[in-house]
Design a protein around this motif. Sequence first.
Motif, PDB file in Angstrom:
ATOM      1  N   ARG A   1       0.867  -1.190   0.000  1.00 34.86           N
ATOM      2  CA  ARG A   1       0.000   0.000   0.000  1.00 34.86           C
ATOM      3  C   ARG A   1       0.890   1.222   0.000  1.00 34.86           C
ATOM      4  NH1 ARG A   1      -5.545  -1.210   2.417  1.00 34.86           N
ATOM      5  NH2 ARG A   1      -5.593  -3.368   1.783  1.00 34.86           N
TER       6      ARG A   1
ATOM      7  N   SER B   1       1.034   5.233   0.216  1.00 34.13           N
ATOM      8  CA  SER B   1       0.348   6.492   0.490  1.00 34.13           C
ATOM      9  C   SER B   1       1.023   7.570  -0.364  1.00 34.13           C
ATOM     10  CB  SER B   1       0.464   6.836   1.979  1.00 34.13           C
ATOM     11  OG  SER B   1      -0.065   8.114   2.224  1.00 34.13           O
TER      12      SER B   1
ATOM     13  N   ARG C   1      -1.640  -0.964  -3.984  1.00 32.99           N
ATOM     14  CA  ARG C   1      -2.819  -0.112  -3.771  1.00 32.99           C
ATOM     15  C   ARG C   1      -2.347   1.303  -3.469  1.00 32.99           C
ATOM     16  NH1 ARG C   1      -8.155  -0.429  -2.892  1.00 32.99           N
ATOM     17  NH2 ARG C   1      -8.099  -2.703  -3.061  1.00 32.99           N
TER      18      ARG C   1
ATOM     19  N   THR D   1      -3.055   4.916  -1.963  1.00 32.92           N
ATOM     20  CA  THR D   1      -3.962   5.415  -0.948  1.00 32.92           C
ATOM     21  C   THR D   1      -3.388   6.704  -0.383  1.00 32.92           C
ATOM     22  OG1 THR D   1      -5.070   4.806   1.124  1.00 32.92           O
ATOM     23  CG2 THR D   1      -2.942   3.768   0.739  1.00 32.92           C
TER      24      THR D   1
ATOM     25  N   THR E   1      -7.653   3.382  -3.354  1.00 36.22           N
ATOM     26  CA  THR E   1      -8.671   3.633  -2.337  1.00 36.22           C
ATOM     27  C   THR E   1      -8.878   5.142  -2.271  1.00 36.22           C
ATOM     28  OG1 THR E   1      -7.994   1.727  -1.042  1.00 36.22           O
ATOM     29  CG2 THR E   1      -9.307   3.351   0.090  1.00 36.22           C
TER      30      THR E   1
END
Length: 347
Positions: free
Chosen positions: A22, A24, A72, A74, A103
């Motif tokens: 993930r 950010s 992902r 995010t 997301t």
Amino acid sequence: MIATTRLLGPSDRFGRPLRNLRISVTDRCNLRCRYCMPEAEYQWLPRSSILSFEEIDRLAGIFSGLGVTKVRLTGGEPLLRHDLPTLVRLLSARDALSDLALTTNGVLLARQAEALRVAGLTRVTISLDTLRPERMREFARSSRHADVIAGIDAARAAGFPSVKLNTVVIRGFNDDEILELLDFAFGRDLEPRFIEYMDVGGATGWSMAQVVSQREIVETVARRYGAVKPVQQSQWAPAERFALPDGRTFGVIASTTAPFCRTCDRGRITADGTFLLCLYGEQGLDLRELVRGGATDAEIAERIAAVWQARDDRGAEARLGLAERGVLHRIESLRADPRREMHTRGG
Ligand code: SAM
């Protein structure tokens, strides 16, 4: 030894592989959800510390060489990052990454859904906690509810094969909307997923009394639709999926009452490049320093593999074991290190 590590990827002390990453892309957000960013003021990461798209792409390549196949994006709110499709295009050109997801809170999605799809994004998860605009105003300090709905519709229209809807269920806020949200999702061909309220990062108002458990959520659905059955799926998936008698499915992420640490194959990179091994983790590996300090790909891969092999985190299970469970961080602790914030490390 190194060749084997590269081929199979490192496993941690509990035999968990590194498959999911993930990332950010920003610590900024355009909502102020009470379970994530309840404070009036925040300490933002310096802009110069935020990883560039090129740095993110390079790291994604190194991680994919270690076995990561799913990424992902995010945040924070990732769509606040200028020109996100450019990053998606870079990442989607990497054959080893079979799954590239996003997301988002959906506020800015309507304008970008098509460009993201064309750039190679494969899946979108949109957070929607309420169907009532006035609740969103109160709870997330935003009057952009209609924009979120438009974003959801744009994602569907753009043709993403999978669009999921994430709802954090909180007692006294939206626990009376579980069935309405389920119907809303089914009506738009979205997969609904309910998330238990977690005591992570900025959830400084968290209490166990506000957590609506997976059991309660499933019971609520079963009372309306009849007995629901668990669906068999990959052991690595964070959500448990359930099927209604008519075959429609929904998911529950029970991180608070039934954590799934033993099957956690996820690492995360904060917006400023710290590699964290657990959502609850305190220490991380500073990848930005390595990237900007001239380390080679092989040297960075070596460091990542070493910290993953030493990993023994089971943050959510450790929280479950506490006799008296209160908030994880108070505001002073978050100010002392903004990387503890959920919006910095990426939910
Ligand atoms: N801004 C994007 C969004 O809203 O989807 C991405 C970042 S947000 C931190 C990612 C997810 O974390 C959202 O689905 C949000 O609802 C969830 N989240 C944040 N704080 C949470 C908490 N305390 N408990 C459970 N889920 C939380």
